[in-house]
Scaffold this motif. Structure first.
Motif, short mmCIF file in Angstrom:
data_model
loop_
_atom_site.label_atom_id
_atom_site.label_comp_id
_atom_site.label_asym_id
_atom_site.label_seq_id
_atom_site.Cartn_x
_atom_site.Cartn_y
_atom_site.Cartn_z
N LYS A 19 -100.45 -79.91 -16.68
CA LYS A 19 -100.28 -80.45 -18.02
C LYS A 19 -101.19 -81.67 -18.24
O LYS A 19 -101.95 -81.73 -19.19
N ALA A 20 -101.11 -82.63 -17.32
CA ALA A 20 -101.82 -83.90 -17.52
C ALA A 20 -103.33 -83.74 -17.41
O ALA A 20 -104.08 -84.34 -18.18
N ALA A 21 -103.79 -82.92 -16.46
CA ALA A 21 -105.24 -82.78 -16.27
C ALA A 21 -105.79 -81.65 -17.14
O ALA A 21 -106.97 -81.37 -17.12
N ARG A 22 -104.91 -81.01 -17.88
CA ARG A 22 -105.26 -79.90 -18.75
C ARG A 22 -105.99 -78.78 -18.02
O ARG A 22 -107.15 -78.46 -18.30
N ILE A 23 -105.29 -78.21 -17.05
CA ILE A 23 -105.79 -76.99 -16.43
C ILE A 23 -105.60 -75.88 -17.45
O ILE A 23 -104.51 -75.69 -17.96
N PRO A 24 -106.67 -75.18 -17.80
CA PRO A 24 -106.56 -74.26 -18.94
C PRO A 24 -105.72 -73.02 -18.64
O PRO A 24 -105.64 -72.58 -17.50
N TYR A 25 -105.12 -72.51 -19.69
CA TYR A 25 -104.33 -71.28 -19.61
C TYR A 25 -105.22 -70.16 -20.11
O TYR A 25 -105.20 -69.81 -21.29
N ARG A 26 -106.03 -69.64 -19.20
CA ARG A 26 -107.11 -68.78 -19.66
C ARG A 26 -107.64 -67.97 -18.49
O ARG A 26 -107.63 -68.43 -17.35
N VAL A 27 -108.07 -66.77 -18.78
CA VAL A 27 -108.76 -65.97 -17.77
C VAL A 27 -110.19 -66.48 -17.71
O VAL A 27 -110.86 -66.55 -18.73
N PRO A 28 -110.66 -66.90 -16.52
CA PRO A 28 -112.01 -67.45 -16.44
C PRO A 28 -113.04 -66.42 -16.91
O PRO A 28 -112.84 -65.22 -16.76
N SER A 29 -114.14 -66.95 -17.43
CA SER A 29 -115.10 -66.03 -18.02
C SER A 29 -116.24 -65.74 -17.07
O SER A 29 -116.49 -66.48 -16.12
N GLY A 30 -116.89 -64.64 -17.35
CA GLY A 30 -118.11 -64.16 -16.70
C GLY A 30 -118.42 -64.69 -15.32
O GLY A 30 -117.84 -64.26 -14.33
N GLU A 31 -119.32 -65.67 -15.28
CA GLU A 31 -119.86 -66.12 -14.00
C GLU A 31 -118.81 -66.77 -13.10
O GLU A 31 -118.95 -66.78 -11.88
N ASP A 32 -117.75 -67.34 -13.70
CA ASP A 32 -116.73 -68.01 -12.89
C ASP A 32 -115.71 -67.02 -12.32
O ASP A 32 -114.98 -67.35 -11.40
N LEU A 33 -115.66 -65.82 -12.88
CA LEU A 33 -114.57 -64.91 -12.55
C LEU A 33 -114.50 -64.50 -11.08
O LEU A 33 -113.43 -64.62 -10.47
N PRO A 34 -115.63 -64.06 -10.46
CA PRO A 34 -115.51 -63.60 -9.07
C PRO A 34 -114.90 -64.65 -8.13
O PRO A 34 -114.00 -64.34 -7.35
N ALA A 57 -126.17 -84.47 -8.63
CA ALA A 57 -127.20 -85.38 -9.14
C ALA A 57 -127.19 -86.71 -8.38
O ALA A 57 -128.22 -87.19 -7.94
N CYS A 58 -126.02 -87.32 -8.21
CA CYS A 58 -125.97 -88.63 -7.58
C CYS A 58 -125.84 -88.53 -6.06
O CYS A 58 -125.88 -89.54 -5.36
N ASN A 59 -125.68 -87.29 -5.57
CA ASN A 59 -125.61 -87.05 -4.14
C ASN A 59 -124.44 -87.81 -3.48
O ASN A 59 -124.57 -88.38 -2.41
N ARG A 60 -123.29 -87.82 -4.18
CA ARG A 60 -122.08 -88.47 -3.65
C ARG A 60 -120.89 -87.58 -3.99
O ARG A 60 -120.95 -86.75 -4.89
N LYS A 61 -119.78 -87.83 -3.25
CA LYS A 61 -118.52 -87.22 -3.66
C LYS A 61 -118.08 -87.83 -4.97
O LYS A 61 -118.34 -89.01 -5.21
N VAL A 62 -117.41 -87.07 -5.80
CA VAL A 62 -116.84 -87.64 -7.02
C VAL A 62 -115.38 -87.22 -7.14
O VAL A 62 -114.95 -86.25 -6.51
N GLU A 63 -114.63 -87.95 -7.94
CA GLU A 63 -113.23 -87.61 -8.19
C GLU A 63 -113.03 -87.52 -9.69
O GLU A 63 -113.54 -88.34 -10.44
N VAL A 64 -112.28 -86.50 -10.13
CA VAL A 64 -112.03 -86.33 -11.56
C VAL A 64 -110.58 -86.67 -11.86
O VAL A 64 -109.68 -86.17 -11.19
N ARG A 65 -110.36 -87.55 -12.84
CA ARG A 65 -108.99 -87.82 -13.29
C ARG A 65 -108.92 -87.84 -14.79
O ARG A 65 -109.81 -88.38 -15.45
N PRO A 66 -107.85 -87.25 -15.31
CA PRO A 66 -107.71 -87.24 -16.77
C PRO A 66 -107.23 -88.61 -17.28
O PRO A 66 -106.49 -89.30 -16.57
N PHE A 67 -107.66 -88.97 -18.48
CA PHE A 67 -107.05 -90.12 -19.14
C PHE A 67 -105.71 -89.68 -19.72
O PHE A 67 -105.55 -88.50 -20.08
N LEU A 68 -104.78 -90.58 -19.81
CA LEU A 68 -103.47 -90.23 -20.38
C LEU A 68 -103.58 -90.01 -21.88
O LEU A 68 -104.41 -90.61 -22.53
#
Lengths: 410, 107
Positions: free
Chosen positions: A163-178, B96-107
């Motif tokens: 919910k918070a990170a918004r993982i999509p509710y979706r079948v991945p498309s084309g190149e991402d699917l495999p 691009a930056c040749n480093r590990k990155v972390e992704v976090r959503p804003f509230l």
């Protein structure tokens, strides 16, 4: 209508309709929590209502409607009605609603969301078993030998992240699917393997509930993605392994290896279905992926009358292909086991010994060495390898088998 | 929906000219495709000052709030429709930056 019939009807509906109901509600309300709770309530209401009024002609539609009403009630109760649009945005999906076969697509969306690579593997497994397979929290906790409360937390945390990170509710498309399909299959194979070679001293050596659930889910994905070769391959693989389930553990609870199994006790129907899937993939002419190759190897094994009748050169050739796709040491170890039958234990032992740095902590490495050393007449070295394998093995049937083999050494 | 892509410093030295050039290309792309919100590189942790004014009397302490071999070296704030889009961009940013990155959503 008597109670047993109703219970059966509810159980059947639960198997057939749970994922559909959860998926439809998730799509509509954009919230896995609401979908899960309302689906659970709808099934509870069904038990009562169907006893009194009879099973409806279309249980799936009845359950979806009832669950929808419960979800709307909950949203109203929580005074979220005005926020419905915002709620609906929580699980993002950018496809227009209602294409042909939309209901099936919704179940696929659910599977891909539950098996999203941004979730920890354990969370993917737990979420898939809860949301798609409809197992209860205590059932899942028991299956993976963890406390119910920690399994509950695992699922709650995963839903919160979706919910918070918004993982999509979706079948991945084309190149991402495999890549994403292979992520889903990895979850199912893990569930299957945990059932097939259950670990932990207190568990049954084979957990039929888990293997059956994994097969059921793989069948579902196969029905939804009939063109995918790896899905067919994994299903075929599971069926041919499952076919040998009863022959694989003796009456005294000891593992029976492939060469000693009573092949008459194998489930011929499951093997036939597995073979048919493998033939279908061969006929497609498309280069096989890892699951298809594993299925093909199992098809060779299950085509042979006994271990001597097995086409070992074919097995080794398939492993050679597999090693090229997946250079993991475990595949190399299994290849060496086949090489022992084709070129003798000495050649195989040399190949196994080369894997020591990578597999020294893996019981099957030591068990394989022990067997090869035994066949070469090196009793003392073999005994030491059996000791190590027994120390590392987690499956009770396997431990019993290894112990007997060790004690038979002269 | 906005995400913060944190660049995790865990390796030797500052960005090389090649990395800087790759970051520029990536930034241009973020702007061109409408994902760009903000980005920046940070000074070393040794340049940090910690301030605690919870009791109304500001206390200044030299150094980062947590000593660690891995630290935040910079960040992007991106606009993305969902996590799949954000992860894809972050994967390219990492390259691009040749480093590990972390992704976090804003509230």
């Amino acid at each position: 209508m008597n109670g047993i019939d109703v219970r059966e009807a509810v159980t059947r509906a639960h198997h057939e309709e749970w994922a559909r109901v959860v998926a439809a509600l998730t799509r509509r309300f954009g919230d896995l929590d609401i979908a899960e709770e309302a689906a659970g309530e709808a099934f509870a209401i069904a038990v009562e209502r169907w006893s009194a009024e009879g099973v409806p002609p279309n249980p799936g539609a009845w359950l979806t409607t009832t669950a929808n009403r419960r979800a709307i009630d909950r949203i109203r109760r929580e005074n979220k009605r005005d926020d419905k649009h915002r709620e609906a945005q929580l699980l993002y999906d950018d496809d227009p609603p209602g294409p042909v076969g939309a209901i099936d697509d919704e179940r696929l969306r659910l599977i891909f969301t539950c098996c999203h690579p941004a979730l920890a593997m354990e969370a993917r497994v737990a979420l898939t078993l809860r949301m798609v397979a409809g197992l209860t929290m205590p059932e899942i906790a028991r299956a993976f030998l963890v406390q119910e409360s920690s399994m509950g937390q695992r699922i709650t945390r995963a839903k919160a992240k979706i919910k918070a990170a918004r993982i999509p509710y979706r079948v991945p498309s084309g190149e991402d699917l495999p890549a994403r399909v292979s992520g889903v299959l990895a979850v199912l194979y893990l569930v299957f393997n945990e059932g097939y070679l259950a670990t932990g001293p207190g568990t049954d050596p084979v957990r039929h509930d888990l293997t059956a659930e994994a097969i059921r889910l793989t069948r579902l994905i196969r029905a939804l993605m009939p063109q995918d070769g790896e899905v067919a391959g994994l299903l075929a693989l599971m069926l041919m392994i499952e076919a040998r389930r009863t022959a694989r553990v003796s009456g005294s609870g000891e593992l029976v290896t492939l060469d000693e199994q009573d092949r008459g006790a194998w489930d011929a129907a499951l093997i036939a279905e597995g073979h048919q899937l493998v033939r279908g993939r061969l006929a497609s002419g498309v280069a096989p992926g890892p699951y298809q190759l594993l299925a093909a190897i199992n098809a060779v094994h299950t085509s042979a009358r006994d271990v001597r009748d097995t086409d070992w050169s074919q097995v080794v050739a398939l492993y050679d292909q597999l090693v090229r796709l997946d250079p993991s040491p475990i595949i190399a170890l299994n290849r060496a086991i086949a090489v022992a039958e084709l070129d003798g234990p000495e050649v195989a032992l040399a190949a196994v010994d080369r894997l020591e740095d990578k597999l020294a902590g893996y019981h099957a490495y030591h068990a394989t060495r022990a067997d090869l050393l035994r066949r070469l007449g090196h009793s003392q070295k073999s005994r030491a390898a059996y000791d190590k394998a027994i120390e590392l093995a987690g499956n009770t049937a396997e431990t019993a088998y290894l112990t007997r083999r060790r004690d038979q050494l002269r | 929906m906005q995400y913060m892509v944190s660049v995790i410093f865990d390796g030797p030295g500052l960005a090389t000219p090649e990395e800087d050039a790759a970051i520029d290309v990536f930034n241009d792309r973020l702007v061109a495709e409408g994902h760009w919100v903000f980005a920046g590189g940070l000074g070393a942790p040794a340049t940090a000052t910690v301030i605690d004014n919870r009791r109304g009397e500001a206390m200044f302490t030299d150094g980062p709030f947590v000593e660690s071999k891995e630290f935040l070296a910079g960040f992007w704030i991106i606009e993305a429709a969902d996590l799949d889009v954000a992860l894809k961009l972050a994967a390219e940013g990492s390259k691009a930056c040749n480093r590990k990155v972390e992704v976090r959503p804003f509230l």
